[in-house]
Write a protein that holds these residues in place. Structure first.
Motif, short mmCIF file in Angstrom:
data_model
loop_
_atom_site.label_atom_id
_atom_site.label_comp_id
_atom_site.label_asym_id
_atom_site.label_seq_id
_atom_site.Cartn_x
_atom_site.Cartn_y
_atom_site.Cartn_z
N GLY A 10 0.82 -1.21 0.00
CA GLY A 10 0.00 0.00 0.00
C GLY A 10 0.85 1.26 0.00
N LEU A 11 1.92 1.25 0.79
CA LEU A 11 2.82 2.40 0.83
C LEU A 11 3.56 2.57 -0.49
N ILE A 12 4.00 1.47 -1.08
CA ILE A 12 4.69 1.54 -2.37
C ILE A 12 3.74 2.08 -3.44
N ALA A 13 2.51 1.58 -3.46
CA ALA A 13 1.52 2.05 -4.44
C ALA A 13 1.19 3.52 -4.22
N ALA A 14 1.08 3.94 -2.96
CA ALA A 14 0.80 5.35 -2.68
C ALA A 14 1.96 6.23 -3.16
N GLY A 15 3.19 5.78 -2.95
CA GLY A 15 4.34 6.53 -3.44
C GLY A 15 4.35 6.63 -4.95
N LEU A 121 4.62 9.87 -20.60
CA LEU A 121 3.91 8.61 -20.84
C LEU A 121 4.73 7.42 -20.37
N GLY A 122 6.01 7.42 -20.68
CA GLY A 122 6.87 6.33 -20.22
C GLY A 122 6.92 6.23 -18.71
N SER A 123 7.01 7.39 -18.05
CA SER A 123 7.02 7.40 -16.59
C SER A 123 5.70 6.89 -16.03
N LEU A 124 4.59 7.31 -16.62
CA LEU A 124 3.28 6.87 -16.13
C LEU A 124 3.06 5.37 -16.34
N VAL A 125 3.56 4.83 -17.46
CA VAL A 125 3.44 3.39 -17.69
C VAL A 125 4.24 2.63 -16.63
N PHE A 126 5.45 3.09 -16.36
CA PHE A 126 6.29 2.44 -15.35
C PHE A 126 5.63 2.50 -13.97
N LEU A 127 5.14 3.68 -13.59
CA LEU A 127 4.50 3.84 -12.29
C LEU A 127 3.20 3.05 -12.22
N GLY A 128 2.46 2.99 -13.32
CA GLY A 128 1.25 2.17 -13.37
C GLY A 128 1.55 0.70 -13.18
N ILE A 130 3.99 -0.49 -11.42
CA ILE A 130 4.28 -0.67 -10.00
C ILE A 130 2.98 -0.79 -9.21
N VAL A 131 2.04 0.10 -9.48
CA VAL A 131 0.75 0.05 -8.78
C VAL A 131 0.03 -1.26 -9.08
N ALA A 132 0.02 -1.68 -10.35
CA ALA A 132 -0.65 -2.93 -10.72
C ALA A 132 -0.01 -4.12 -10.02
N ALA A 136 -1.97 -6.54 -7.48
CA ALA A 136 -1.99 -7.98 -7.76
C ALA A 136 -1.39 -8.77 -6.59
N PHE A 137 -0.33 -8.26 -6.01
CA PHE A 137 0.29 -8.93 -4.87
C PHE A 137 -0.69 -9.03 -3.70
N VAL A 138 -1.34 -7.93 -3.38
CA VAL A 138 -2.27 -7.92 -2.25
C VAL A 138 -3.46 -8.83 -2.52
N VAL A 139 -4.00 -8.79 -3.73
CA VAL A 139 -5.15 -9.65 -4.08
C VAL A 139 -4.75 -11.11 -4.02
N THR A 140 -3.59 -11.44 -4.58
CA THR A 140 -3.11 -12.83 -4.56
C THR A 140 -2.86 -13.29 -3.14
N TYR A 141 -2.23 -12.44 -2.34
CA TYR A 141 -1.96 -12.82 -0.96
C TYR A 141 -3.26 -13.04 -0.20
N ALA A 142 -4.22 -12.15 -0.40
CA ALA A 142 -5.49 -12.27 0.32
C ALA A 142 -6.26 -13.51 -0.08
N SER A 143 -6.21 -13.88 -1.36
CA SER A 143 -7.00 -15.03 -1.80
C SER A 143 -6.28 -16.36 -1.59
N GLU A 144 -4.97 -16.41 -1.70
CA GLU A 144 -4.22 -17.67 -1.59
C GLU A 144 -3.82 -18.02 -0.17
N PHE A 145 -3.33 -17.04 0.55
CA PHE A 145 -2.73 -17.34 1.83
C PHE A 145 -3.64 -17.08 3.02
N ARG A 146 -4.68 -16.35 2.81
CA ARG A 146 -5.59 -16.03 3.90
C ARG A 146 -6.88 -16.84 3.83
N ALA A 147 -7.07 -17.59 2.79
CA ALA A 147 -8.32 -18.31 2.58
C ALA A 147 -8.46 -19.49 3.47
#
Length: 147
Positions: A10-15, A121-128, A130-132, A136-147
């Motif tokens: 969350g902190l990385i995505a916010a940054g 545009l290149g910077s926004l693609v790179f930052l996007g 990172i956010v994606a 994806a990491f949080v969703v995968t962690y929540a569905s795989e490891f917390r289920a």
């Protein structure tokens, strides 16, 4: 303990989102200054460098210039710009493009809308990406490891 797998992404995505905001804001400022059609002769008052990194990481040096010019309405405007040409030294006179208003936006960079748009545009693609990845990491962690 599982909270760490939500907090850090969350902190990385916010940054990354804040960095994206800064990229869009600076791109809009440059476009506004170039499209205003107003130019002035500015004197370079000072140049300096800042460095980041060191020890076991790469060192990155950024060149900064401080310019001053008189706007069309008579105000004296001083601004700092980073990443300018190393050939501009203290005392040099350069042409600046600026947009009037309460907060004058100015740049000593030559108009290059296509280059600025490609960089943004290149910077926004790179930052996007990172956010994606963080989402994806949080969703995968929540569905795989917390289920």
């Amino acid at each position: 303990m599982d909270d760490i797998f939500y907090v850090f992404p969350g902190l990385i995505a916010a940054g990354a989102l804040f960095a994206a905001y800064r990229v869009v804001r600076r791109s809009a400022q440059l476009r506004r200054a170039w499209n205003s059609g107003l130019t002035a002769e500015a004197r370079c008052l000072r140049t300096f460098t800042t460095t980041q990194g060191g020890h076991d990481t790469a060192v990155r040096t950024t060149l900064h210039h401080v310019y001053e010019f008189r706007a069309r309405d008579g105000r004296s405007v001083r601004f700092e710009e980073q990443g300018g040409p190393a050939t501009v030294v203290e005392g040099d006179v350069v042409t600046v493009h600026y947009a009037p208003g309460p907060d004058v936006v100015a740049t000593a960079r030559r108009p290059d809308p296509a280059g600025a748009a490609a960089t943004a545009l290149g910077s926004l693609v790179f930052l996007g990406a990172i956010v994606a990845f963080c989402v994806a990491f949080v969703v995968t962690y929540a569905s795989e490891f917390r289920a």
